[in-house]
Scaffold this active site. Structure first.
Site, PDB file in Angstrom:
ATOM      1  N   ASP A   1       0.902  -1.129  -0.052  1.00 37.03           N
ATOM      2  CA  ASP A   1      -0.011   0.078  -0.072  1.00 37.03           C
ATOM      3  C   ASP A   1       1.020   1.208   0.043  1.00 37.03           C
ATOM      4  O   ASP A   1       1.734   1.434   0.804  1.00 37.03           O
ATOM      5  CB  ASP A   1      -1.093   0.018   1.281  1.00 37.03           C
ATOM      6  CG  ASP A   1      -1.814   1.134   1.417  1.00 37.03           C
ATOM      7  OD1 ASP A   1      -1.690   1.997   0.470  1.00 37.03           O
ATOM      8  OD2 ASP A   1      -2.640   1.265   2.238  1.00 37.03           O
ATOM      9  N   VAL A   2       0.794   1.892  -1.041  1.00 32.43           N
ATOM     10  CA  VAL A   2       2.089   2.947  -1.174  1.00 32.43           C
ATOM     11  C   VAL A   2       1.709   4.349  -0.441  1.00 32.43           C
ATOM     12  O   VAL A   2       2.744   5.081  -0.217  1.00 32.43           O
ATOM     13  CB  VAL A   2       2.274   3.336  -2.642  1.00 32.43           C
ATOM     14  CG1 VAL A   2       2.493   2.427  -3.589  1.00 32.43           C
ATOM     15  CG2 VAL A   2       0.688   4.119  -3.360  1.00 32.43           C
TER      16      VAL A   2
ATOM     17  N   LYS B   1      -0.195  14.835 -10.144  1.00 35.27           N
ATOM     18  CA  LYS B   1       0.806  14.269 -11.294  1.00 35.27           C
ATOM     19  C   LYS B   1       1.870  15.663 -11.271  1.00 35.27           C
ATOM     20  O   LYS B   1       3.045  15.500 -11.697  1.00 35.27           O
ATOM     21  CB  LYS B   1       0.166  14.243 -12.582  1.00 35.27           C
ATOM     22  CG  LYS B   1      -0.509  12.747 -12.375  1.00 35.27           C
ATOM     23  CD  LYS B   1       0.449  11.317 -12.006  1.00 35.27           C
ATOM     24  CE  LYS B   1      -0.263  10.462 -12.154  1.00 35.27           C
ATOM     25  NZ  LYS B   1       0.488   9.219 -11.672  1.00 35.27           N
TER      26      LYS B   1
ATOM     27  N   THR C   1      -4.221   0.661 -20.684  1.00 36.25           N
ATOM     28  CA  THR C   1      -4.148  -0.002 -19.555  1.00 36.25           C
ATOM     29  C   THR C   1      -5.374  -0.319 -19.044  1.00 36.25           C
ATOM     30  O   THR C   1      -6.245   0.337 -19.199  1.00 36.25           O
ATOM     31  CB  THR C   1      -3.375   0.764 -18.320  1.00 36.25           C
ATOM     32  OG1 THR C   1      -4.049   1.999 -18.036  1.00 36.25           O
ATOM     33  CG2 THR C   1      -1.974   1.070 -19.041  1.00 36.25           C
TER      34      THR C   1
ATOM     35  N   TYR D   1      -6.334  14.815  -9.950  1.00 35.20           N
ATOM     36  CA  TYR D   1      -5.410  13.869 -10.633  1.00 35.20           C
ATOM     37  C   TYR D   1      -4.333  14.761 -11.395  1.00 35.20           C
ATOM     38  O   TYR D   1      -3.072  14.400 -11.130  1.00 35.20           O
ATOM     39  CB  TYR D   1      -6.137  13.212 -11.786  1.00 35.20           C
ATOM     40  CG  TYR D   1      -5.154  12.238 -12.529  1.00 35.20           C
ATOM     41  CD1 TYR D   1      -4.624  11.124 -11.983  1.00 35.20           C
ATOM     42  CD2 TYR D   1      -4.925  12.744 -13.806  1.00 35.20           C
ATOM     43  CE1 TYR D   1      -3.678  10.157 -13.022  1.00 35.20           C
ATOM     44  CE2 TYR D   1      -3.921  12.033 -14.603  1.00 35.20           C
ATOM     45  CZ  TYR D   1      -3.397  10.880 -14.109  1.00 35.20           C
ATOM     46  OH  TYR D   1      -2.432  10.188 -14.930  1.00 35.20           O
TER      47      TYR D   1
END
Length: 250
Positions: free
Chosen positions: A62-63, A159, A190, A155
Site C-alpha cells: 500500500d503506497v 501528477k 491499461t 489527478y
C-alpha cells in the site's frame, strides 16, 4: 543486458505499465521486487518472470503506508543484497470538476499519487546510498505538465506534484549519485483507462488530441523507464521524459 546486476523495486507492478516494466526489467537482467495491493495478479507476474528465467519477488504494498514501503525495501535488500532502482509507478485516476470534488476524493488521489511517491523515495534513498547510488523514476503524466478539461483537478494536481518532487529529489541527492527523473505518459492502454476507452465519445475526443492518432501501449512507456533505470542515462537527472504521442507539443 541493460540492467545486469541491478535490483529494482516497482510499485503498482501487478498489472498495466508496472507489470510490463517488471517483465522488461527482468529480461534485461534486473532482479525485480514488485509491490501492489493486487496480490493474485502480482503473484502471476512474479511467476511469469520466474518461468522465463528471471528473478522476481512479489510484496504486498500500500503506497500510502510508510511501514509497507519499509518492508518492500527491506525485502529487496534482504533478498537481493541491495537496491539500485525505484519505479514509483502506482497511481489512480479520477474525474470531475473542482466544485464537485469531495475532499475525501481529493485526499485519496493525492495520497496515492503524490504521497506514495514521496514515501517510496524517502524509504528507498538510504538503501540506494548504501548501494553507492541509484535511479528513482517517478511516473507522472502529460497532465502533470498541462491541464485538460475532462480530467479531475486532484489527478492533475497530484501528477504536477510528482514532477516538482522529482526535481527536488534530484537536486538534493545528486551529490550522492542518486538520480531522479519523471516520466510523463499520455493516454495508455491499461486497465486504468479501460472504462473511458470503452466510451466512444471519450475515446474519439482523446485520440483527436493525440497527434500520433492512437493510445500508447505499456511497452512505449516501459522502454523509456528502462533507459532511465540503466547506466545509459547516467548524466540525466531532474528531467521529464514525455511519452505522449505529441499531446504536449501542441
Amino acid at each position: 543486458m541493460r540492467l545486469a546486476g541491478k535490483v529494482a523495486l516497482i510499485s503498482g507492478g501487478a498489472r498495466g505499465m508496472g507489470a510490463v516494466e517488471a517483465q522488461l526489467f527482468a529480461r534485461e537482467g534486473a532482479k525485480v521486487v514488485l509491490g501492489d495491493l493486487l496480490e493474485a495478479e502480482g503473484r502471476q507476474i512474479e511467476a511469469a518472470i520466474q518461468a522465463a528465467g528471471g528473478e522476481a519477488v512479489f510484496v504486498p504494498l500500500d503506497v500510502t503506508d510508510e511501514t509497507a514501503w519499509q518492508h518492500a525495501v527491506h525485502t529487496a535488500v534482504q533478498r537481493f543484497g541491495k537496491l539500485d532502482v525505484l519505479v514509483n509507478n502506482a497511481g489512480v485516476s479520477s474525474h470531475g470538476k473542482v466544485e464537485d470534488t469531495p475532499v475525501e476524493e481529493w485526499d485519496r488521489v493525492m495520497d496515492i499519487n503524490a504521497k506514495g511517491v514521496f514515501l517510496g523515495s524517502k524509504t528507498a534513498i538510504p538503501a540506494m546510498r548504501n548501494a553507492g547510488g541509484g535511479s528513482i523514476i517517478n511516473i507522472s503524466s502529460q497532465l502533470g505538465l498541462v491541464g485538460v478539461d475532462n480530467s479531475s483537478p486532484q489527478y492533475q494536481a497530484s501528477k504536477g506534484a510528482v514532477r516538482l518532487l522529482t526535481k527536488a529529489t534530484a537536486i538534493q541527492y545528486a551529490p550522492e549519485g542518486i538520480r531522479a527523473n519523471s516520466v510523463h505518459p499520455g493516454p495508455i492502454e491499461t486497465p486504468m483507462t479501460e472504462r473511458r476507452r470503452a466510451d466512444p465519445d471519450v475515446y474519439k475526443l482523446t485520440v483527436a488530441r493525440i497527434p500520433l492518432g492512437r493510445y500508447g501501449r505499456p511497452e512505449d512507456v516501459a522502454y523509456g523507464v528502462l533507459y532511465l533505470a540503466s547506466d545509459e542515462s547516467s548524466y540525466v537527472t531532474g528531467s521529464e521524459l514525455v511519452i505522449d504521442g505529441g499531446w504536449t507539443a501542441q
